[in-house]
Design an enzyme around this catalytic site. Structure first.
Site, PDB file in Angstrom:
ATOM      1  N   GLN A  84       0.951  -1.010  -0.065  1.00  0.00           N
ATOM      2  CA  GLN A  84       0.270  -0.324   0.114  1.00  0.00           C
ATOM      3  C   GLN A  84       0.703   1.387  -0.172  1.00  0.00           C
ATOM      4  OE1 GLN A  84       1.521  -1.471   2.391  1.00  0.00           O
ATOM      5  NE2 GLN A  84       0.585  -0.504   4.582  1.00  0.00           N
TER       6      GLN A  84
ATOM      7  N   ALA B 120      -5.731  -3.152  10.956  1.00  0.00           N
ATOM      8  CA  ALA B 120      -6.622  -2.269  11.425  1.00  0.00           C
ATOM      9  C   ALA B 120      -6.198  -1.279  11.132  1.00  0.00           C
ATOM     10  CB  ALA B 120      -6.637  -2.477  12.504  1.00  0.00           C
ATOM     11  N   SER B 121      -6.140  -0.688   9.768  1.00  0.00           N
ATOM     12  CA  SER B 121      -6.498   0.549   9.405  1.00  0.00           C
ATOM     13  C   SER B 121      -5.199   1.502  10.155  1.00  0.00           C
ATOM     14  CB  SER B 121      -7.587   1.519   9.127  1.00  0.00           C
ATOM     15  OG  SER B 121      -8.755   0.330   8.435  1.00  0.00           O
TER      16      SER B 121
ATOM     17  N   THR C 290      -0.566   3.748   8.566  1.00  0.00           N
ATOM     18  CA  THR C 290      -0.129   5.870   8.115  1.00  0.00           C
ATOM     19  C   THR C 290      -0.643   6.428   9.854  1.00  0.00           C
ATOM     20  OG1 THR C 290      -0.915   5.574   6.332  1.00  0.00           O
ATOM     21  CG2 THR C 290      -1.248   7.296   7.584  1.00  0.00           C
TER      22      THR C 290
ATOM     23  N   ALA D  35      -3.755  12.697   9.629  1.00  0.00           N
ATOM     24  CA  ALA D  35      -4.258  11.500   8.221  1.00  0.00           C
ATOM     25  C   ALA D  35      -5.725  10.641   9.705  1.00  0.00           C
ATOM     26  CB  ALA D  35      -3.854  10.740   8.309  1.00  0.00           C
TER      27      ALA D  35
ATOM     28  N   GLY E 263      -7.061   6.648   9.253  1.00  0.00           N
ATOM     29  CA  GLY E 263      -6.679   5.401   8.346  1.00  0.00           C
ATOM     30  C   GLY E 263      -8.014   5.472   7.634  1.00  0.00           C
TER      31      GLY E 263
ATOM     32  N   GLY F 177      -7.608   2.138   5.243  1.00  0.00           N
ATOM     33  CA  GLY F 177      -7.716   1.030   4.216  1.00  0.00           C
ATOM     34  C   GLY F 177      -8.739   0.195   4.320  1.00  0.00           C
ATOM     35  N   GLU F 178      -8.835  -0.065   5.690  1.00  0.00           N
ATOM     36  CA  GLU F 178     -10.253  -1.161   5.161  1.00  0.00           C
ATOM     37  C   GLU F 178     -11.615   0.272   4.813  1.00  0.00           C
ATOM     38  OE1 GLU F 178      -9.531  -3.876   9.247  1.00  0.00           O
ATOM     39  OE2 GLU F 178      -8.826  -1.979   9.240  1.00  0.00           O
TER      40      GLU F 178
END
Lengths: 337, 455
Positions: free
Chosen positions: A48, A87-88, A91, A287, A289, A291-292
């Site tokens: 990613q 779990a996102s 970052t 930021a 997360g 991602g999920e």
């Protein structure tokens, strides 16, 4: 029998990091003798782009160009502890640890530069392209190259820093469930447009329009890649994927990509993405997360669009042509009864 | 992609030099030209290949294991069974005190799912290992199996996993993780309509391009280097250290280049047995899942059953929501008790509802253990919540998007798990969706803000 069109909407939120916290990540940052910077982690880049984001976060914090930062990660002999990439959290957790480490390194760097320039460290700033100067007097400057050399060979100082980020663990109250699952939440809303063939039960997703609120897009191109990939995965979950198509029956399990159904390039919907930024209070540069989350809203949006098109609900995933067809037959049987 | 900078502009400064820049990722050239090295690209002289003998039954007692024929197979270097594993009983989350230990690295007395690892065979070639594995004889007494959530929760159901003693995970809150907020029965009593619906899903594969695996080399200094595609280096190291009863400093994990990981590579089903094999043989060992193992043996996303009962008013307000969620963990916990707990924290979704009751169950069945997968505990829950929300809107004859504006959470609203809402942005996402999708909503909703309860 005909091909019918419909559209559906879904709106979701998603917590950043491990549920209930308690998931630490550490980072170390140091400079080389000539003023390049090394970030050392044990976090994993899954493809990613974690390494790239950590480099940008470190560069922004120290005040150097991203290309002068190298990220060394996923080696347990060198990298300090990270709970893992899931779990996102990558970052948010690793990013915060890198910021803390980079701030400490920057402070030492400015102190060394201050001695070289015979000024106070608090009067110094970086120009982002490799130099340190006196605020308001850009000509009184020293390069980071020379600063690092001086730190190593003259002042005997290590331009380095340690970073650690931990959201304290929350324990749910047993009777009420009072708890703190997360410190920040990302958001999304998706509108999907589908075509349903009433003769075959086949669903074609014509378009998905996704809006994601992710705190801050640290690297917009990489955000876009992740959000598009997630959006396709959502469509795939909605209409195609399962290891056991007749769950709980254990027969018919897929063993390879010939048997495991996923959309091919020709099945992918026209995808539109808009990104909103409401910085989180505790995220690196705000930021969160995504991602999920980015694979979630498409699933119900597609299901709702199917209902909008043909008036049937399939409440079991995946929404296969067989299930759509059975629901249509039930609808028609009901209409004629 | 459109960056919609007009929302929340007053909460940001956009004066960065590196952040917000669309820089190309540092490793992209290697990825697209095929020069990136993955763990399996490494070769070592004397490399042994590990193949697993797996249970053909959903549930069976092991009466005996006969490896004599397999040992004679040409190329076989070593066969490993449960008695070779120093601490065979484990569970991943013991590191953060989520027990009990409930799974064997290699099956001892029983197998609890079709595909469970029983015997590890090491040979000079992958083919020899596979042929020898076929010669391992396991004497099974087949037991009645539980294959669905419904069957698992029947009072007379066979026990799937004796370490739990019941077919669901026991939380400190009892048989499920509970959330109680307001009075859900009172909410139903005042509602104009009540809607109760059930949702379900099957297991889903992670489908990474690169299957799970590792290569372990014994080093001259007595340490073991494990080249792995794990998503969590220290999860793997620490659990391997416990399972192998080997101090952590003997282990060196090297990873970080992964060909896709959606949670499936957070389990530690591969590295410990491969390190053990390297220790017992003194040779490098490769243990890489075949595509079939990746699809049928590695943990999928859990199958779920979710029942939602809502009370809704004619004006669009959801006044009560009751959610009962069942997560099919399969035969072992892995990350599923965590996932079920996460679902309890996630319901009732991003809406402000004054009466909420949630019960999330983690259920054991004789199926492939499920575990972490992108959004687990939330993804299928969102499917259920958002289809239900659509049904509610249509039930009262309201536009589904406008219905969501009425119920959307905003800053300061108390959530069911008793945290005040902060940093909400659902309303703004829906406003932008309304614009880009050409789905108009009333002016009232376009003027709403997540930051205030006005409007």
């Amino acid at each position: 029998m005909a091909v019918k069109r419909g559209r559906g909407v879904a709106a979701v939120n998603y917590p950043t990091g491990m549920n209930l916290g308690g998931d630490p990540t550490q980072a170390l940052v140091h400079s080389t003798p000539t003023g390049s910077f090394m970030v050392t982690l044990s976090s994993v880049d899954l493809g990613q782009g974690l390494k790239q984001i950590m480099a940008q976060i470190c560069a922004e914090t120290i005040g150097v160009p991203t290309e002068s930062v190298t990220v060394d990660t996923a080696d347990t002999d060198t990298g300090p502890h990270c709970m893992g990439t899931f779990a996102s959290r990558g970052t948010h957790r690793a990013g915060n640890a890198v910021i803390q480490a980079a701030r400490e390194a920057r402070q030492v760097m400015l102190e060394v530069a201050a001695e070289e320039l015979e000024v106070n460290a608090s009067d110094l700033d970086t120009d982002g392209s490799g130099n340190i100067h006196v605020k308001g007097a850009p000509s009184r400057s020293i390069s980071i190259f020379d600063t690092a050399l001086a730190a190593h060979f003259k002042h005997g100082r290590s331009i380095s820093g340690r970073g650690m980020f931990l959201v304290p663990r929350s324990y749910p109250e047993t009777e009420t469930g009072a708890m703190k699952p997360s410190t920040c939440y990302a958001h999304a809303c998706t509108v999907a447009e589908v075509e349903v063939d009433e003769e075959t039960g086949e669903v074609v997703v014509l378009s998905v329009k996704n809006v994601f609120e992710i705190g801050r897009a640290l690297n917009p191109k990489m955000v876009e890649q992740q959000l598009i990939g997630g959006s396709w995965m959502g469509i795939s979950h909605a209409l195609y994927e399962t290891t056991e198509p007749y769950y709980p029956d254990r027969e018919h399990g897929a063993r390879d990509y010939n048997e495991y159904l996923m959309p091919g390039p020709g099945d992918l919907a026209e995808t539109e993405i808009a990104v909103l930024e409401r910085p989180s209070g505790d995220g690196p540069f705000g930021a969160k997360g995504p991602g999920e989350m980015c694979a979630n809203p498409q699933i119900p949006a597609v299901a709702n669009a199917i209902f909008d098109a043909v008036g049937v609900r399939v409440d079991t995933l995946p929404i296969t042509p067989e299930r759509v067809l059975r629901a249509l037959r039930q609808r028609d049987a009901g209409a004629t009864a | 992609m459109k960056l919609s900078k007009n929302y929340f502009a007053d909460e940001r400064t956009d004066d960065f030099t590196e952040i917000g820049q669309p820089r190309p990722r540092s490793d992209i050239r290697g990825h697209v030209t095929g020069r990136t090295a993955y763990f399996a690209d490494r070769t070592f002289p004397g490399l042994l290949h590990l193949k697993m003998v797996r249970s053909p039954h959903h549930h069976a007692r092991i009466r005996g294991i006969d490896t004599s024929e397999a040992e004679k197979h040409p190329g076989v270097a070593r066969i490993i069974t449960a008695k070779d594993v120093p601490q065979n009983l484990y569970t991943i989350l013991i590191l953060i005190h989520v027990g009990p230990e409930d799974e064997h690295v290699l099956a001892e007395d029983k197998v609890r799912w079709k595909g469970e690892a029983v015997v590890a065979v090491l040979a000079e070639t992958a083919r020899a290992a596979e042929e020898a594995a076929a010669k391992v004889k396991v004497d099974y007494e087949v037991l009645p199996a539980v294959l669905s959530i419904e069957d698992a929760l029947k009072p007379d159901a066979p026990i799937v996993n004796e370490h739990h003693g019941r077919n669901y995970y026991l939380y400190d809150s009892g048989e499920c993780r509970k959330v109680r907020f307001g009075d859900v029965e009172k909410g139903f009593a005042q509602a104009d309509h009540i809607l109760e619906e059930s949702y379900s899903s099957g297991p889903i594969e992670h489908a990474p391009l690169e299957t799970s695996g590792c290569i372990v080399t014994p080093e001259a200094n007595g340490r073991f280097t494990c080249y792995t595609n794990t998503q969590a280096m220290f999860f793997t190291l620490d659990n391997a250290s416990i399972i192998l009863q080997m101090p952590g400093h003997k282990l060196h994990m090297v990873g970080g280049t992964v060909g896709g990981g959606f949670g499936g590579k957070v389990d530690v089903t591969i590295e410990p047995v491969a390190i053990l094999a390297a220790k017992l043989t003194g040779r490098p060992v490769s243990f890489i899942y075949s595509r079939e193992e990746e699809m049928q043996v590695s943990s999928p996303r859990a199958a779920e059953r979710i029942v939602i009962k809502d009370g809704v008013m004619k004006d669009g307000r959801i006044v009560a929501r009751q959610v009962t969620a069942y997560i099919d963990a399969g035969a072992y916990s892995r990350h599923s008790p965590y996932g079920a707990q996460k679902s309890a924290a996630h319901f009732p979704g991003p809406y402000t509802i004054s009466n909420v009751a949630i019960d999330s169950y983690c259920v054991y069945t004789n199926r492939t253990p499920s575990s972490a997968m992108r959004g687990f505990g939330v993804t299928i829950g969102d499917f259920a919540l958002e289809v239900q929300t659509d049904k509610l809107a249509r039930l009262i004859g309201m536009d589904p998007l406008e219905f969501r504006f009425i119920n959307a959470y905003r800053d300061g609203d108390m959530k069911a798990h008793r945290q005040p809402t902060e940093g909400a942005a659902l309303i703004e996402c829906m406003q932008e969706a309304s614009v880009i999708a050409g789905w108009p909503v009333s002016e009232r909703f376009m003027k709403m803000s997540s930051r205030t309860r006005e409007g």
